[in-house]
Design a protein around this motif. Structure first.
Motif, mmCIF file in Angstrom:
data_model
loop_
_atom_site.group_PDB
_atom_site.id
_atom_site.type_symbol
_atom_site.label_atom_id
_atom_site.label_comp_id
_atom_site.label_asym_id
_atom_site.label_seq_id
_atom_site.Cartn_x
_atom_site.Cartn_y
_atom_site.Cartn_z
ATOM 1 N N ILE A 138 10.125 1.181 -13.381
ATOM 2 C CA ILE A 138 10.482 2.262 -14.301
ATOM 3 C C ILE A 138 9.240 3.124 -14.501
ATOM 4 N N GLN A 139 9.323 4.408 -14.142
ATOM 5 C CA GLN A 139 8.192 5.308 -14.270
ATOM 6 C C GLN A 139 8.286 6.093 -15.583
ATOM 7 N N VAL A 140 7.159 6.166 -16.301
ATOM 8 C CA VAL A 140 7.099 6.917 -17.558
ATOM 9 C C VAL A 140 5.949 7.918 -17.454
ATOM 10 N N ARG A 141 6.300 9.204 -17.464
ATOM 11 C CA ARG A 141 5.291 10.258 -17.470
ATOM 12 C C ARG A 141 5.263 10.908 -18.841
ATOM 13 N N GLN A 142 4.049 11.180 -19.340
ATOM 14 C CA GLN A 142 3.883 11.791 -20.657
ATOM 15 C C GLN A 142 3.100 13.093 -20.542
ATOM 16 N N ASP A 143 3.478 14.062 -21.335
ATOM 17 C CA ASP A 143 2.795 15.359 -21.329
ATOM 18 C C ASP A 143 1.529 15.270 -22.179
ATOM 19 N N ILE A 144 0.676 14.316 -21.831
ATOM 20 C CA ILE A 144 -0.577 14.057 -22.535
ATOM 21 C C ILE A 144 -1.651 13.785 -21.480
ATOM 22 N N PRO A 145 -2.801 14.441 -21.553
ATOM 23 C CA PRO A 145 -3.884 14.080 -20.628
ATOM 24 C C PRO A 145 -4.220 12.599 -20.764
ATOM 25 N N ALA A 146 -4.372 11.925 -19.643
ATOM 26 C CA ALA A 146 -4.592 10.483 -19.667
ATOM 27 C C ALA A 146 -5.812 10.101 -20.492
ATOM 28 N N ASP A 147 -6.853 10.966 -20.489
ATOM 29 C CA ASP A 147 -8.078 10.619 -21.213
ATOM 30 C C ASP A 147 -7.952 10.816 -22.715
ATOM 31 N N GLU A 148 -6.817 11.358 -23.182
ATOM 32 C CA GLU A 148 -6.615 11.542 -24.618
ATOM 33 C C GLU A 148 -5.765 10.437 -25.241
ATOM 34 N N LEU A 149 -5.310 9.497 -24.420
ATOM 35 C CA LEU A 149 -4.595 8.350 -24.966
ATOM 36 C C LEU A 149 -5.564 7.491 -25.774
ATOM 37 N N THR A 150 -5.067 6.868 -26.816
ATOM 38 C CA THR A 150 -5.911 6.104 -27.720
ATOM 39 C C THR A 150 -5.623 4.607 -27.624
ATOM 40 N N ALA A 151 -6.499 3.831 -28.226
ATOM 41 C CA ALA A 151 -6.299 2.384 -28.262
ATOM 42 C C ALA A 151 -5.012 2.039 -29.004
ATOM 43 N N GLU A 152 -4.653 2.869 -30.001
ATOM 44 C CA GLU A 152 -3.400 2.649 -30.738
ATOM 45 C C GLU A 152 -2.199 2.859 -29.818
ATOM 46 N N ASP A 153 -2.282 3.843 -28.909
ATOM 47 C CA ASP A 153 -1.198 4.065 -27.943
ATOM 48 C C ASP A 153 -1.011 2.846 -27.052
ATOM 49 N N LYS A 154 -2.129 2.282 -26.600
ATOM 50 C CA LYS A 154 -2.051 1.106 -25.741
ATOM 51 C C LYS A 154 -1.458 -0.076 -26.502
ATOM 52 N N GLU A 155 -1.896 -0.256 -27.730
ATOM 53 C CA GLU A 155 -1.393 -1.369 -28.530
ATOM 54 C C GLU A 155 0.111 -1.251 -28.759
ATOM 55 N N ALA A 156 0.577 -0.026 -29.049
ATOM 56 C CA ALA A 156 2.009 0.188 -29.271
ATOM 57 C C ALA A 156 2.805 -0.084 -27.994
ATOM 58 N N PHE A 157 2.263 0.315 -26.845
ATOM 59 C CA PHE A 157 2.952 0.097 -25.574
ATOM 60 C C PHE A 157 3.019 -1.397 -25.247
ATOM 61 N N GLU A 158 1.937 -2.110 -25.477
ATOM 62 C CA GLU A 158 1.939 -3.550 -25.217
ATOM 63 C C GLU A 158 2.929 -4.270 -26.125
ATOM 64 N N SER A 159 3.071 -3.791 -27.363
ATOM 65 C CA SER A 159 4.057 -4.377 -28.273
ATOM 66 C C SER A 159 5.468 -4.126 -27.767
ATOM 67 N N LEU A 160 5.689 -2.914 -27.224
ATOM 68 C CA LEU A 160 7.004 -2.580 -26.669
ATOM 69 C C LEU A 160 7.345 -3.532 -25.524
ATOM 70 N N LEU A 161 6.402 -3.776 -24.640
ATOM 71 C CA LEU A 161 6.651 -4.686 -23.518
ATOM 72 C C LEU A 161 6.947 -6.095 -24.022
ATOM 73 N N ALA A 162 6.173 -6.537 -24.999
ATOM 74 C CA ALA A 162 6.361 -7.895 -25.521
ATOM 75 C C ALA A 162 7.719 -8.058 -26.188
ATOM 76 N N ASP A 163 8.210 -7.011 -26.849
ATOM 77 C CA ASP A 163 9.491 -7.078 -27.560
ATOM 78 C C ASP A 163 10.657 -7.319 -26.617
ATOM 79 N N HIS A 164 10.524 -6.886 -25.366
ATOM 80 C CA HIS A 164 11.663 -6.990 -24.430
ATOM 81 C C HIS A 164 11.413 -8.030 -23.347
ATOM 82 N N ARG A 165 10.347 -8.799 -23.491
ATOM 83 C CA ARG A 165 10.015 -9.829 -22.520
ATOM 84 C C ARG A 165 10.654 -11.143 -22.966
ATOM 85 N N GLY A 166 11.187 -11.918 -22.042
ATOM 86 C CA GLY A 166 11.776 -13.205 -22.390
ATOM 87 C C GLY A 166 13.174 -13.354 -21.843
ATOM 88 N N SER A 167 13.761 -14.519 -22.067
ATOM 89 C CA SER A 167 15.110 -14.842 -21.569
ATOM 90 C C SER A 167 15.184 -14.686 -20.053
#
Length: 746
Positions: A138-167
């Protein structure tokens, strides 16, 4: 020089508050300027003169939309299930719904369940489903320069992955959101903490232990603020701050340690505080200046590599070293004046206080006597130990991989379902310098690429042009862009060979056409090749200039030669240790063994050579000082070693602590660099400088300090031994004696 530094030290001591206020004012003023200007670090990589740089220039000029897409955040979500993804449709649909809610997603409808996409559009099935339907992309493109992503963005994305992992469903991510650099700080704090403990052991007093730490904080703060401010006028990579922090902390503490230790030694002779400060800055300060100059040359010489951000790192580190030297010879004497008689209080019980006399038993004296009694076995044993440590170096592999440890699981799923190269496409540009129709050349290049090995889906390769009309815009095109996906790893040898094969197609292309290969994979490959080809010229330049400086300091040819050869042994041992730990995976210090980063060798050579010469200068100048003032060659080694061993040991432990603390960093490169630097300091300081060098100098005897008369006349006499200071203070003492004997008049 020693006399000028002697006077500077006394001047700073007398005008202590003015000097302290000036340093603090500089720190505050630079902080205010940075806050007002708010400069931003550059994020683009440039490699002038390389094939990948020419390709990226064409991409920017002729395909601006594709170039902009390269800078935007792009993240891949991998889903996998051994029982087939069709059995997890509902779970994947829920994941897709949440992924579409990420900030500024470009065309959310393209973020879709791979099973659904494959069913609706069978022609796309191979691009979204792999391994018989057990792995999906699944490809996700964002209209944000890659160097402007923050540690909070990464943390939120990792939480999203964890929420749907399992079973039974694996959910992993790779790409921009997973490559956000985490906020550091733990390594620096641990380095300062360990350094403070070492200072307490070295001085046996809390205030004296705090002085080097305070100097390091001020010096490193000013260095980083200067670097940040310079980003407002020139392109500076944020990665330059890492080497400033790492080096700045270490050398600032080390240089302060040497000055304060010599100050304590001079106080124990019965001199007043001002005179002791002057002597300390004149003697140890001279060694600091030349040691700092050697390190500055070593890191500034990184500019010969020709990679802009490597040059920036080198020059930034040189500035940090300069500030550390200035702090040692001005701020340290001022702080010693501020603390006055309280500098070595409160004393810590159970720790030896002050330097030992020349005949008082100590570990340093015992070691020196053993080395000078058995110089040949000692030197041979030290070199054999390093040679054994260097054995794994024969398997050294270098590479550049931009993926982080947190992406490892996702890259393994990519490899399993779609091939390793899917995340490292090569961007091939075909252009006509005369502005003619590029279609014949582009078609020929596409046909040729399709016949090459290691090309994924060769039948689907196509070119887009910069002509009129919708994509692929072939009409009137004068430039073409071809995206080639390798089957193998982007950092692998097979992909590098593929890139070179595509570049070689130029010979069979129609007249006037130029072929270049760009993209992150090509850029990393070109950087690696540039680093490898620059290592020998860099080493020759650094060693040559430093050899001249060491000849000036020691008034000798053999002592600098021994210092340089010893460095080569310690570097080879360091490479062997790094291969053993990171490439072969021993001791479990790294979860996923990999080739050493291509930046490691050249940075290691530059930084460690400078630091190794630090210890050479600090330890051996005291030996030469004793020899010049009448000691025998053997006694000068013993006394110089006794007085220098404790402070060099403390300095090396500080360095090792600061560097090893960077193994707490989240990225593998920082851990590799931290470990390699720490290992190099251990091998060089404790084996070469403190065992092999004194043993060899003992063997050489008088010859160690010989210098041809013609060369002696050419080289400037910098008087690191402080002869001029001794003569000045002795004449002052005689004058005072005459005055006292005559009842106050001469």
């Amino acid at each position: 020089m020693s006399l000028a530094l002697y006077r500077l030290g006394r001047f700073a001591f007398r005008h202590k508050w003015w000097f302290v206020a000036t340093w603090l004012a500089a720190l505050v003023a630079l902080g205010a300027l940075v806050g007002a200007v708010q400069p931003k670090f550059a994020s683009s990589f440039e490699l002038p003169g390389t094939d990948s740089d020419r390709a990226m220039t064409i991409l920017r000029e002729e395909f601006p939309a594709a170039n902009e897409q390269q800078t935007e955040a792009s993240t891949s979500i991998l889903v996998a299930a051994d029982d087939g993804l069709t059995n997890h449709t509902q779970q994947i649909d829920a994941l897709v719904v949440d992924a579409r809610q990420l900030p500024q997603v470009v065309d959310p409808q393209t973020v879709a369940n791979p099973v659904t996409v494959a069913q609706a559009r069978p022609e796309l099935a191979s691009t979204v489903l792999g391994d018989n339907g057990t792995v999906g992309l699944i490809q996700v493109r964002q209209d944000i320069p890659a160097d402007e992503l923050t540690a909070e963005d990464k943390e939120a994305f990792e939480s999203l992955l964890a929420d749907h992992r399992g079973s039974g469903l694996e959910v992993e991510g790779t790409g921009s959101l997973m490559q956000v650099m985490e906020v550091g700080g733990a390594a620096e704090l641990l380095g300062f903490a360990v350094a403070f403990i070492v200072m307490i052991v070295a001085f046996g007093a809390l205030i004296a232990a705090f002085i080097p730490i305070l100097t390091a904080i001020v010096g490193v703060g000013i260095s980083i603020l200067l670097l940040t401010l310079s980003a407002a006028v020139i392109d500076i990579q944020s990665s330059a701050t890492a080497i400033i922090t790492m080096l700045g902390i270490a050398v600032s503490i080390d240089y302060a340690l040497f000055i304060v230790s010599r100050y304590r030694s001079e106080l124990n002779r019965g001199d007043g505080r001002e005179l002791a400060v002057g002597r300390a800055v004149g003697t140890a300060g001279s060694a600091v200046v030349f040691a700092g100059l050697t390190v500055m040359i070593a890191v500034a010489a990184l500019s010969v590599v020709g990679i802009p951000f490597v040059t920036q790192m080198g020059l930034a580190a040189a500035v940090a070293i300069l500030i550390a030297v200035l702090g040692a010879i001005t701020l340290i004497p001022a702080l010693l004046g501020v603390f006055g008689r309280f500098a070595f209080t409160p004393r810590v019980p159970g720790i030896r206080h002050g330097d030992e006399s020349d005949d008082q038993p100590s570990n340093g004296l015992r070691t020196a006597r053993f080395i000078t009694r058995y110089p040949w076995p000692t030197a041979i044993a030290g070199l054999v130990l390093l040679a054994v440590a260097a054995i794994p170096m024969s398997n050294l592999q270098l590479g550049l991989d931009t993926t982080t440890d947190s992406e490892y699981n996702a890259t393994q799923l990519l490899k399993r379902g779609f091939g390793e190269g899917i995340n490292g496409p090569l961007l091939v540009t075909v252009s006509d310098a005369d502005g003619g129709d590029i279609a014949p050349a582009a078609g020929a290049v596409v046909d040729e690429i399709a016949t090459l090995d290691n090309v994924a889906n060769p039948a689907q390769i196509m070119w887009i042009g910069n002509g009129s009309g919708p994509v692929p815009a072939h009409d009137g095109a004068t430039a073409a862009l071809i995206t080639v996906t390798p089957e193998q790893s982007p950092s692998g040898e097979a992909t590098h060979d593929l890139m070179e094969q595509i570049r070689a197609i130029d010979a069979s292309a129609p007249a006037g056409a130029e072929i270049h290969v760009g993209g992150q994979t090509a850029i990393m490959s070109d950087i690696s090749a540039t680093l490898s080809s620059s290592l020998i010229p860099f080493l020759v330049l650094v060693v040559g200039l430093a050899f001249i400086i060491l000849m000036i300091v020691f008034r000798s040819i053999l002592v600098p030669l021994v210092a340089t050869v010893g460095f080569l042994f310690s570097v080879c041992a360091t490479f062997g240790a790094a291969v053993f730990v990171f490439q072969e995976g021993h001791f479990g210090l790294i979860e996923h063994p990999a080739a050493l980063n291509s930046f490691i060798p050249i940075f290691l050579v530059g930084v460690v050579f400078g630091l190794a010469m630090d210890y050479q200068v600090f330890l051996v100048t005291r030996m030469r000082e004793e020899y010049v003032h009448g000691r025998s060659p053997k006694d000068s080694v013993i006394i110089g070693y006794q007085h220098g061993a404790r402070v060099v040991t403390s300095a090396a432990v500080v360095m090792i602590s600061v560097f090893i603390a960077f193994m707490l960093a989240p990225d593998t490169f920082a851990r590799m660099m931290g470990f390699s630097l720490a290992a190099a300091i251990f091998f060089d300081a404790f084996i070469i400088r403190m065992i092999v060098v004194p043993a060899v100098i003992t063997i050489l005897g008088e010859w160690a300090w010989k210098l041809p008369s013609w060369l002696d006349r050419i080289l400037p006499n910098v008087d690191v031994e402080g002869t001029a200071i001794r003569e000045l203070t002795e004449s002052d003492d005689k004058a005072k004696s005459v005055t006292t004997a005559n009842g106050g008049s001469r």
